[in-house]
Scaffold this motif. Sequence first.
Motif, PDB file in Angstrom:
ATOM      1  N   SER A 198       0.797  -1.233   0.000  1.00 33.31           N
ATOM      2  CA  SER A 198       0.000   0.000   0.000  1.00 33.31           C
ATOM      3  C   SER A 198       0.825   1.276   0.000  1.00 33.31           C
ATOM      4  O   SER A 198       0.293   2.364  -0.260  1.00 33.31           O
ATOM      5  CB  SER A 198      -0.928   0.004   1.225  1.00 33.31           C
ATOM      6  OG  SER A 198      -0.163   0.001   2.426  1.00 33.31           O
ATOM      7  N   GLN A 199       2.114   1.188   0.294  1.00 31.09           N
ATOM      8  CA  GLN A 199       2.925   2.419   0.380  1.00 31.09           C
ATOM      9  C   GLN A 199       4.152   2.332  -0.518  1.00 31.09           C
ATOM     10  O   GLN A 199       5.247   2.777  -0.161  1.00 31.09           O
ATOM     11  CB  GLN A 199       3.328   2.669   1.830  1.00 31.09           C
ATOM     12  CG  GLN A 199       2.156   2.926   2.764  1.00 31.09           C
ATOM     13  CD  GLN A 199       2.590   3.197   4.196  1.00 31.09           C
ATOM     14  OE1 GLN A 199       3.768   3.427   4.474  1.00 31.09           O
ATOM     15  NE2 GLN A 199       1.623   3.161   5.105  1.00 31.09           N
ATOM     16  N   THR A 200       3.964   1.785  -1.696  1.00 29.90           N
ATOM     17  CA  THR A 200       5.081   1.705  -2.634  1.00 29.90           C
ATOM     18  C   THR A 200       5.415   3.080  -3.189  1.00 29.90           C
ATOM     19  O   THR A 200       4.565   3.977  -3.263  1.00 29.90           O
ATOM     20  CB  THR A 200       4.742   0.756  -3.793  1.00 29.90           C
ATOM     21  OG1 THR A 200       3.548   1.221  -4.438  1.00 29.90           O
ATOM     22  CG2 THR A 200       4.519  -0.662  -3.287  1.00 29.90           C
ATOM     23  N   THR A 201       6.659   3.265  -3.619  1.00 30.04           N
ATOM     24  CA  THR A 201       7.116   4.566  -4.131  1.00 30.04           C
ATOM     25  C   THR A 201       7.681   4.473  -5.542  1.00 30.04           C
ATOM     26  O   THR A 201       7.957   5.511  -6.158  1.00 30.04           O
ATOM     27  CB  THR A 201       8.202   5.149  -3.198  1.00 30.04           C
ATOM     28  OG1 THR A 201       9.289   4.228  -3.126  1.00 30.04           O
ATOM     29  CG2 THR A 201       7.646   5.399  -1.806  1.00 30.04           C
ATOM     30  N   THR A 202       7.900   3.275  -6.071  1.00 31.11           N
ATOM     31  CA  THR A 202       8.494   3.127  -7.402  1.00 31.11           C
ATOM     32  C   THR A 202       7.415   2.811  -8.444  1.00 31.11           C
ATOM     33  O   THR A 202       6.318   2.354  -8.114  1.00 31.11           O
ATOM     34  CB  THR A 202       9.549   2.002  -7.398  1.00 31.11           C
ATOM     35  OG1 THR A 202       8.916   0.787  -6.990  1.00 31.11           O
ATOM     36  CG2 THR A 202      10.685   2.338  -6.452  1.00 31.11           C
ATOM     37  N   SER A 203       7.737   3.045  -9.741  1.00 30.78           N
ATOM     38  CA  SER A 203       6.802   2.749 -10.833  1.00 30.78           C
ATOM     39  C   SER A 203       7.319   1.610 -11.720  1.00 30.78           C
ATOM     40  O   SER A 203       6.631   0.621 -11.970  1.00 30.78           O
ATOM     41  CB  SER A 203       6.540   3.997 -11.680  1.00 30.78           C
ATOM     42  OG  SER A 203       7.753   4.450 -12.257  1.00 30.78           O
ATOM     43  N   CYS A 204       8.554   1.730 -12.203  1.00 32.43           N
ATOM     44  CA  CYS A 204       9.212   0.693 -13.016  1.00 32.43           C
ATOM     45  C   CYS A 204       8.352   0.266 -14.214  1.00 32.43           C
ATOM     46  O   CYS A 204       8.209  -0.939 -14.510  1.00 32.43           O
ATOM     47  CB  CYS A 204       9.546  -0.531 -12.153  1.00 32.43           C
ATOM     48  SG  CYS A 204      10.592  -0.149 -10.727  1.00 32.43           S
ATOM     49  N   ARG A 205       7.776   1.181 -14.923  1.00 29.61           N
ATOM     50  CA  ARG A 205       6.921   0.853 -16.071  1.00 29.61           C
ATOM     51  C   ARG A 205       7.736   0.240 -17.211  1.00 29.61           C
ATOM     52  O   ARG A 205       8.847   0.650 -17.493  1.00 29.61           O
ATOM     53  CB  ARG A 205       6.227   2.113 -16.561  1.00 29.61           C
ATOM     54  CG  ARG A 205       5.232   2.698 -15.562  1.00 29.61           C
ATOM     55  CD  ARG A 205       4.596   3.956 -16.112  1.00 29.61           C
ATOM     56  NE  ARG A 205       3.639   4.522 -15.167  1.00 29.61           N
ATOM     57  CZ  ARG A 205       2.980   5.662 -15.375  1.00 29.61           C
ATOM     58  NH1 ARG A 205       3.185   6.360 -16.499  1.00 29.61           N
ATOM     59  NH2 ARG A 205       2.132   6.107 -14.465  1.00 29.61           N
ATOM     60  N   GLY A 206       7.138  -0.773 -17.847  1.00 31.14           N
ATOM     61  CA  GLY A 206       7.776  -1.406 -18.991  1.00 31.14           C
ATOM     62  C   GLY A 206       8.811  -2.440 -18.656  1.00 31.14           C
ATOM     63  O   GLY A 206       9.409  -3.019 -19.569  1.00 31.14           O
ATOM     64  N   LEU A 207       9.086  -2.691 -17.365  1.00 33.88           N
ATOM     65  CA  LEU A 207      10.097  -3.662 -16.978  1.00 33.88           C
ATOM     66  C   LEU A 207       9.428  -4.988 -16.598  1.00 33.88           C
ATOM     67  O   LEU A 207       8.297  -5.013 -16.088  1.00 33.88           O
ATOM     68  CB  LEU A 207      10.929  -3.144 -15.793  1.00 33.88           C
ATOM     69  CG  LEU A 207      11.725  -1.851 -16.042  1.00 33.88           C
ATOM     70  CD1 LEU A 207      12.482  -1.446 -14.787  1.00 33.88           C
ATOM     71  CD2 LEU A 207      12.673  -2.014 -17.225  1.00 33.88           C
ATOM     72  N   HIS A 208      10.173  -6.090 -16.793  1.00 32.69           N
ATOM     73  CA  HIS A 208       9.629  -7.404 -16.473  1.00 32.69           C
ATOM     74  C   HIS A 208      10.745  -8.290 -15.901  1.00 32.69           C
ATOM     75  O   HIS A 208      11.939  -8.004 -16.084  1.00 32.69           O
ATOM     76  CB  HIS A 208       9.033  -8.076 -17.723  1.00 32.69           C
ATOM     77  CG  HIS A 208       7.966  -7.252 -18.383  1.00 32.69           C
ATOM     78  ND1 HIS A 208       6.663  -7.216 -17.943  1.00 32.69           N
ATOM     79  CD2 HIS A 208       8.021  -6.435 -19.480  1.00 32.69           C
ATOM     80  CE1 HIS A 208       5.956  -6.434 -18.707  1.00 32.69           C
ATOM     81  NE2 HIS A 208       6.757  -5.935 -19.653  1.00 32.69           N
ATOM     82  N   GLY A 209      10.326  -9.360 -15.232  1.00 36.54           N
ATOM     83  CA  GLY A 209      11.267 -10.350 -14.732  1.00 36.54           C
ATOM     84  C   GLY A 209      12.241  -9.778 -13.722  1.00 36.54           C
ATOM     85  O   GLY A 209      11.887  -9.006 -12.829  1.00 36.54           O
ATOM     86  N   LYS A 210      13.529 -10.187 -13.871  1.00 34.92           N
ATOM     87  CA  LYS A 210      14.560  -9.777 -12.916  1.00 34.92           C
ATOM     88  C   LYS A 210      14.763  -8.268 -12.911  1.00 34.92           C
ATOM     89  O   LYS A 210      15.076  -7.678 -11.872  1.00 34.92           O
ATOM     90  CB  LYS A 210      15.877 -10.477 -13.243  1.00 34.92           C
ATOM     91  CG  LYS A 210      15.838 -11.984 -12.998  1.00 34.92           C
ATOM     92  CD  LYS A 210      17.197 -12.611 -13.293  1.00 34.92           C
ATOM     93  CE  LYS A 210      17.177 -14.113 -13.018  1.00 34.92           C
ATOM     94  NZ  LYS A 210      18.483 -14.748 -13.300  1.00 34.92           N
ATOM     95  N   ARG A 211      14.591  -7.654 -14.077  1.00 34.34           N
ATOM     96  CA  ARG A 211      14.755  -6.198 -14.124  1.00 34.34           C
ATOM     97  C   ARG A 211      13.682  -5.512 -13.305  1.00 34.34           C
ATOM     98  O   ARG A 211      13.942  -4.522 -12.617  1.00 34.34           O
ATOM     99  CB  ARG A 211      14.717  -5.715 -15.577  1.00 34.34           C
ATOM    100  CG  ARG A 211      15.875  -6.236 -16.430  1.00 34.34           C
ATOM    101  CD  ARG A 211      15.798  -5.709 -17.842  1.00 34.34           C
ATOM    102  NE  ARG A 211      15.904  -4.242 -17.863  1.00 34.34           N
ATOM    103  CZ  ARG A 211      15.711  -3.501 -18.957  1.00 34.34           C
ATOM    104  NH1 ARG A 211      15.373  -4.130 -20.106  1.00 34.34           N
ATOM    105  NH2 ARG A 211      15.818  -2.200 -18.921  1.00 34.34           N
ATOM    106  N   LEU A 212      12.465  -6.027 -13.329  1.00 33.96           N
ATOM    107  CA  LEU A 212      11.397  -5.453 -12.525  1.00 33.96           C
ATOM    108  C   LEU A 212      11.638  -5.694 -11.039  1.00 33.96           C
ATOM    109  O   LEU A 212      11.439  -4.797 -10.208  1.00 33.96           O
ATOM    110  CB  LEU A 212      10.048  -6.042 -12.939  1.00 33.96           C
ATOM    111  CG  LEU A 212       8.829  -5.569 -12.135  1.00 33.96           C
ATOM    112  CD1 LEU A 212       8.672  -4.055 -12.272  1.00 33.96           C
ATOM    113  CD2 LEU A 212       7.571  -6.312 -12.597  1.00 33.96           C
ATOM    114  N   ILE A 213      12.094  -6.906 -10.704  1.00 27.80           N
ATOM    115  CA  ILE A 213      12.377  -7.211  -9.294  1.00 27.80           C
ATOM    116  C   ILE A 213      13.453  -6.265  -8.745  1.00 27.80           C
ATOM    117  O   ILE A 213      13.337  -5.731  -7.645  1.00 27.80           O
ATOM    118  CB  ILE A 213      12.816  -8.687  -9.143  1.00 27.80           C
ATOM    119  CG1 ILE A 213      11.638  -9.620  -9.468  1.00 27.80           C
ATOM    120  CG2 ILE A 213      13.336  -8.952  -7.731  1.00 27.80           C
ATOM    121  CD1 ILE A 213      12.021 -11.096  -9.496  1.00 27.80           C
TER     122      ILE A 213
END
Length: 238
Positions: A198-213
């Motif tokens: 509920s209190q996340t601060t990142t977006s990381c749009r367009g990323l998947h897999g290990k890059r998203l993690i």
Amino acid sequence: MKVIRPHPLKWAVASVFCVAPLLCSAPAQAEGSDGYLTDSAGQPVRASADCVHTSSWRQGFRFADCEPAPVVEAPAPVVEAPAPVVEAPAPVVEAPAPLVEAPAPVPQNVPFRVSMDALFDFDQARLRPEGKAALDELAQRLAVTQYDTLTVVGHADRIGPAAYNQKLSERRASAIRDYLIAQGIDAQRIAASGVGESQTTTSCRGLHGKRLIACLQPDRHAELTAAGNELRVSDASR
């Protein structure tokens, strides 16, 4: 000029017969020569280098160089009084400034931010050896910190269902609380809870897999807040 000196006998005869001024006339005198016998040129008549005095001579008379010059005493030296000694004023000693008591400490919170990746493996709630070492150091810092309560709040990233992430954040917070109690932290002062994603601060749009993690790593953390009146540790973020 040769001075003709009368014979002493003539002076005696003159002094016998010249009794009264009307019977014989007095020798000629120049101005200022009263009391001295002078010749026709007005010069003093001398006997053995001394000027011949007449009967009118008085002590203190002077004519030409007949009498020795009066001894003039030198004036007494003027001794000036020494200048008055002016004492330097006593140094002014300022009174020390009154001690101002510090205001009463205001209750404040000191956050300790701990990365979940350092404590747990991804998607796990069991402490890693590196996580235990991090909490050992944190326990040492808490031991020298004056605090009243310690709150542990677990956070999770947005990967996976929200309900799952909520439970995961709570289990991780409980694991941290239990370990700190085992290190000597008072259990009555520790409270643990989780807020999931509920209190996340990142977006990381367009990323998947290990890059998203990897991108969402800042959202996977635990926040420990010590609250009290005298907190001597002000920065324990990690």
